[in-house]
Design a protein around this motif. Structure first.
Motif, PDB file in Angstrom:
ATOM      1  N   ILE A  98      11.821   9.103  -1.535  1.00  0.00           N
ATOM      2  CA  ILE A  98      10.543   9.265  -2.230  1.00  0.00           C
ATOM      3  C   ILE A  98       9.498   8.478  -1.458  1.00  0.00           C
ATOM      4  CG2 ILE A  98       9.233   8.701  -4.314  1.00  0.00           C
ATOM      5  CD1 ILE A  98      11.851   9.014  -5.884  1.00  0.00           C
ATOM      6  N   GLU A  99       8.328   9.073  -1.254  1.00  0.00           N
ATOM      7  CA  GLU A  99       7.204   8.364  -0.647  1.00  0.00           C
ATOM      8  C   GLU A  99       6.163   8.107  -1.725  1.00  0.00           C
ATOM      9  OE1 GLU A  99       5.611  10.359   2.745  1.00  0.00           O
ATOM     10  OE2 GLU A  99       7.543  10.344   3.791  1.00  0.00           O
ATOM     11  N   ARG A 118       0.855  -1.194   0.000  1.00  0.00           N
ATOM     12  CA  ARG A 118       0.000   0.000   0.000  1.00  0.00           C
ATOM     13  C   ARG A 118       0.894   1.250   0.000  1.00  0.00           C
ATOM     14  NH1 ARG A 118      -5.410   0.820   2.263  1.00  0.00           N
ATOM     15  NH2 ARG A 118      -5.138  -1.305   2.995  1.00  0.00           N
ATOM     16  N   GLU A 119       1.630   1.504   1.073  1.00  0.00           N
ATOM     17  CA  GLU A 119       2.494   2.684   1.184  1.00  0.00           C
ATOM     18  C   GLU A 119       3.951   2.246   1.267  1.00  0.00           C
ATOM     19  OE1 GLU A 119      -0.064   5.827   3.715  1.00  0.00           O
ATOM     20  OE2 GLU A 119       0.580   4.029   4.810  1.00  0.00           O
ATOM     21  N   TYR A 120       4.816   3.027   0.630  1.00  0.00           N
ATOM     22  CA  TYR A 120       6.237   2.682   0.611  1.00  0.00           C
ATOM     23  C   TYR A 120       7.094   3.943   0.601  1.00  0.00           C
ATOM     24  CZ  TYR A 120       5.678   3.712  -4.381  1.00  0.00           C
ATOM     25  OH  TYR A 120       5.390   4.318  -5.574  1.00  0.00           O
ATOM     26  N   THR A 121       8.360   3.760   0.939  1.00  0.00           N
ATOM     27  CA  THR A 121       9.376   4.787   0.743  1.00  0.00           C
ATOM     28  C   THR A 121      10.525   4.151  -0.030  1.00  0.00           C
ATOM     29  OG1 THR A 121      10.433   4.335   2.862  1.00  0.00           O
ATOM     30  CG2 THR A 121       8.824   6.120   2.811  1.00  0.00           C
ATOM     31  N   ILE A 122      11.205   4.971  -0.812  1.00  0.00           N
ATOM     32  CA  ILE A 122      12.380   4.546  -1.558  1.00  0.00           C
ATOM     33  C   ILE A 122      13.509   5.476  -1.137  1.00  0.00           C
ATOM     34  CG2 ILE A 122      13.367   4.082  -3.821  1.00  0.00           C
ATOM     35  CD1 ILE A 122      10.390   4.383  -4.844  1.00  0.00           C
ATOM     36  N   GLU A 123      14.626   4.908  -0.706  1.00  0.00           N
ATOM     37  CA  GLU A 123      15.773   5.700  -0.286  1.00  0.00           C
ATOM     38  C   GLU A 123      16.928   5.461  -1.254  1.00  0.00           C
ATOM     39  OE1 GLU A 123      15.181   5.650   4.502  1.00  0.00           O
ATOM     40  OE2 GLU A 123      16.035   3.855   3.572  1.00  0.00           O
ATOM     41  N   PHE A 124      17.613   6.545  -1.611  1.00  0.00           N
ATOM     42  CA  PHE A 124      18.751   6.490  -2.528  1.00  0.00           C
ATOM     43  C   PHE A 124      20.004   6.874  -1.757  1.00  0.00           C
ATOM     44  CE2 PHE A 124      14.972   7.235  -4.933  1.00  0.00           C
ATOM     45  CZ  PHE A 124      15.111   6.437  -6.041  1.00  0.00           C
ATOM     46  N   PHE A 125      21.075   6.097  -1.956  1.00  0.00           N
ATOM     47  CA  PHE A 125      22.320   6.317  -1.233  1.00  0.00           C
ATOM     48  C   PHE A 125      23.460   6.576  -2.211  1.00  0.00           C
ATOM     49  CE2 PHE A 125      19.608   3.979   1.536  1.00  0.00           C
ATOM     50  CZ  PHE A 125      19.927   4.404   2.819  1.00  0.00           C
ATOM     51  N   ASN A 173      11.274   0.375   1.152  1.00  0.00           N
ATOM     52  CA  ASN A 173      10.694   0.100   2.470  1.00  0.00           C
ATOM     53  C   ASN A 173       9.170   0.032   2.369  1.00  0.00           C
ATOM     54  OD1 ASN A 173      13.183   0.523   4.155  1.00  0.00           O
ATOM     55  ND2 ASN A 173      13.016   2.551   3.219  1.00  0.00           N
ATOM     56  N   VAL A 174       8.595  -1.069   2.816  1.00  0.00           N
ATOM     57  CA  VAL A 174       7.144  -1.218   2.871  1.00  0.00           C
ATOM     58  C   VAL A 174       6.658  -0.593   4.172  1.00  0.00           C
ATOM     59  CG1 VAL A 174       5.237  -2.859   3.039  1.00  0.00           C
ATOM     60  CG2 VAL A 174       7.171  -3.327   1.510  1.00  0.00           C
ATOM     61  N   ARG A 175       5.729   0.361   4.087  1.00  0.00           N
ATOM     62  CA  ARG A 175       5.167   1.006   5.277  1.00  0.00           C
ATOM     63  C   ARG A 175       3.812   0.424   5.654  1.00  0.00           C
ATOM     64  NH1 ARG A 175       4.945   6.558   3.436  1.00  0.00           N
ATOM     65  NH2 ARG A 175       3.750   6.883   5.312  1.00  0.00           N
ATOM     66  N   SER A 176       3.036  -0.036   4.674  1.00  0.00           N
ATOM     67  CA  SER A 176       1.753  -0.698   4.935  1.00  0.00           C
ATOM     68  C   SER A 176       1.399  -1.549   3.720  1.00  0.00           C
ATOM     69  CB  SER A 176       0.652   0.327   5.229  1.00  0.00           C
ATOM     70  OG  SER A 176       0.390   1.131   4.100  1.00  0.00           O
ATOM     71  N   TRP A 177       0.386  -2.406   3.885  1.00  0.00           N
ATOM     72  CA  TRP A 177       0.025  -3.318   2.807  1.00  0.00           C
ATOM     73  C   TRP A 177      -1.478  -3.546   2.757  1.00  0.00           C
ATOM     74  CZ3 TRP A 177       3.119  -4.457   6.964  1.00  0.00           C
ATOM     75  CH2 TRP A 177       2.553  -5.233   7.962  1.00  0.00           C
ATOM     76  N   HIS A 178      -1.886  -4.144   1.643  1.00  0.00           N
ATOM     77  CA  HIS A 178      -3.277  -4.524   1.435  1.00  0.00           C
ATOM     78  C   HIS A 178      -3.446  -5.991   1.826  1.00  0.00           C
ATOM     79  CE1 HIS A 178      -4.293  -0.881  -0.790  1.00  0.00           C
ATOM     80  NE2 HIS A 178      -3.134  -1.008  -1.404  1.00  0.00           N
ATOM     81  N   ARG A 179      -4.433  -6.264   2.635  1.00  0.00           N
ATOM     82  CA  ARG A 179      -4.859  -7.593   3.063  1.00  0.00           C
ATOM     83  C   ARG A 179      -3.760  -8.425   3.720  1.00  0.00           C
ATOM     84  NH1 ARG A 179      -8.727 -10.025  -1.310  1.00  0.00           N
ATOM     85  NH2 ARG A 179      -8.978 -11.557   0.331  1.00  0.00           N
ATOM     86  N   ALA A 180      -3.217  -9.466   3.073  1.00  0.00           N
ATOM     87  CA  ALA A 180      -2.391 -10.471   3.749  1.00  0.00           C
ATOM     88  C   ALA A 180      -0.889 -10.171   3.791  1.00  0.00           C
ATOM     89  CB  ALA A 180      -2.611 -11.830   3.105  1.00  0.00           C
ATOM     90  N   GLY A 181      -0.398  -9.186   3.053  1.00  0.00           N
ATOM     91  CA  GLY A 181       1.037  -8.921   3.049  1.00  0.00           C
ATOM     92  C   GLY A 181       1.436  -8.034   1.897  1.00  0.00           C
TER      93      GLY A 181
END
Length: 90
Positions: free
Chosen positions: A44-45, A28-35, A73-81
């Motif tokens: 980026i969200e 559902r929600e994620y962030t992407i980090e660049f190094f 990075n996964v911050r939240s998800w839909h249903r089972a994972g």
């Protein structure tokens, strides 16, 4: 994802996951980090609205030189994972 040798990332594309047989999970929600040079230089969200059995590509404009690592990075998800089906950049 480690990138060797480091390179410029103009555009990052992501494809959300889904469980083909049950169609019961997706990010559902994620962030992407660049190094670069061992330091986080950009974040980026993003989010996806729901589970899609044929998820489209989601594109983010980045424009960063010398990227050596990308962290999803996964911050939240839909249903089972959650998960990530594909990632590509240019």
């Amino acid at each position: 994802v480690r990138i060797m040798p480091p390179e410029r990332i103009e555009t990052l594309r992501l494809k959300n996951s889904h469980n083909r047989h049950f169609n019961d999970r997706a990010t559902r929600e994620y962030t992407i980090e660049f190094f670069s040079n061992g330091q986080r230089v950009h974040t980026i969200e993003g989010s996806w609205a729901g589970i899609n059995p044929r998820p489209p590509w989601t594109e983010h404009q980045v424009g960063i030189d010398n990227v050596e690592r990308i962290r999803f990075n996964v911050r939240s998800w839909h249903r089972a994972g959650a998960g990530l089906a594909e990632i590509e950049w240019e």
